[in-house]
Design an enzyme around this catalytic site. Structure first.
Site, short mmCIF file in Angstrom:
data_model
loop_
_atom_site.label_atom_id
_atom_site.label_comp_id
_atom_site.label_asym_id
_atom_site.label_seq_id
_atom_site.Cartn_x
_atom_site.Cartn_y
_atom_site.Cartn_z
CD GLU A 1 55.43 67.03 26.15
OE1 GLU A 1 54.66 67.29 27.09
OE2 GLU A 1 55.56 65.88 25.70
CE1 TYR B 1 55.60 65.80 31.50
CE2 TYR B 1 54.94 67.73 30.23
CZ TYR B 1 55.05 66.36 30.36
OH TYR B 1 54.66 65.54 29.34
CG ASP C 1 51.95 63.91 32.63
OD1 ASP C 1 52.07 62.94 33.43
OD2 ASP C 1 51.53 63.76 31.47
#
Ligand code: SF4
Length: 238
Positions: A47, A130, A148
């Protein structure tokens, strides 16, 4: 009675969106290496790498990085200059520095584990809402929302319509939508599906409306790059 949230579509529309999305995802999902693990450390690495960076650039670096630092402890024990050198040429070079700091904090405060709570994850510098949601849903299989660029665009177009801009003025609304749309117990598939849908079909410049299963639901269909089409929602037919 719970308060009614006027930004969130009614349950029938949510179910219809979920069904259509998950059916599409079953046929079109991307085969990505971080989807083959539930290790929160590896998912966190992916991520952080994916922030501002395209998937095809991330994949080889993800493998290389994890070969070199296969655990939180090994990343924490490396020198930050070594980690930054390994990271190159991905760019946005504050990211390896933050990732290294996260690993050190995880070792010192959490016994080398990535914590399974949104609050604890967001307490790390460098982990925003996020990334915390992605780790919670992809590693710990919790029903946590994500937002996102791809998710934002899809929710914006389908539920708010083109005249509402790019969603940057309504992040709260989009976070509420993202949370309300998750089918109970299915955040893992649902979140991956919205991301893939935005990356492959409802893309920024050329959404493929002709073959899109969301046509009957979408407030932006047919997409017009000049944002001149904004249909009223057809709630009665949903
Ligand atoms: S109909 Fe077009 S704008 Fe709407 S979700 Fe599908 S691809 Fe995106």
């Amino acid at each position: 009675m719970p308060p009614v949230n006027r930004h969130v579509p009614d349950p029938a529309i949510r179910r219809r969106f979920q069904r259509r999305l998950l059916r599409w995802y079953a046929r079109h999902q991307r085969d990505l290496p971080w989807r083959k693990t539930s290790d929160p450390y590896k998912i966190l690495v992916s991520e952080v790498m994916l922030q501002q960076t395209q998937v095809d650039r991330v994949i080889p670096k993800y493998h290389e990085f994890l070969r070199k630092y296969p655990t939180v402890e090994e990343l924490a024990g490396a020198s930050v200059s070594d980690v930054a050198a390994t990271w190159r040429p991905l760019g946005y070079n504050i990211r390896p520095v933050r990732l290294h700091a996260i690993a050190q904090q995880a070792v010192h405060r959490h016994d080398g584990k990535i914590p399974a709570s949104l609050e604890e994850l967001q307490a790390f510098k460098g982990i925003g809402r996020y990334t915390a949601g992605a780790v919670m849903s992809f590693a710990f299989r919790q029903d946590a929302p994500i937002l996102d660029t791809n998710v934002k665009r899809v929710l914006q177009r389908v539920f708010l319509g083109p005249r509402n801009g790019n969603g940057s003025k309504s992040p709260k609304r989009l976070w509420e939508l993202s949370a309300a749309l998750i089918p109970k117990g299915k955040a893992y598939d649902f979140n991956q599906a919205v991301m893939d849908f935005g990356a492959l079909l409802c893309t920024a410049r050329k959404p493929n409306c002709e073959v899109c299963p969301m046509q009957p639901l979408c407030r932006s269909y047919p997409w017009d790059k000049d944002n001149t089409s904004c249909r009223k929602p057809r709630r009665s037919s949903m």
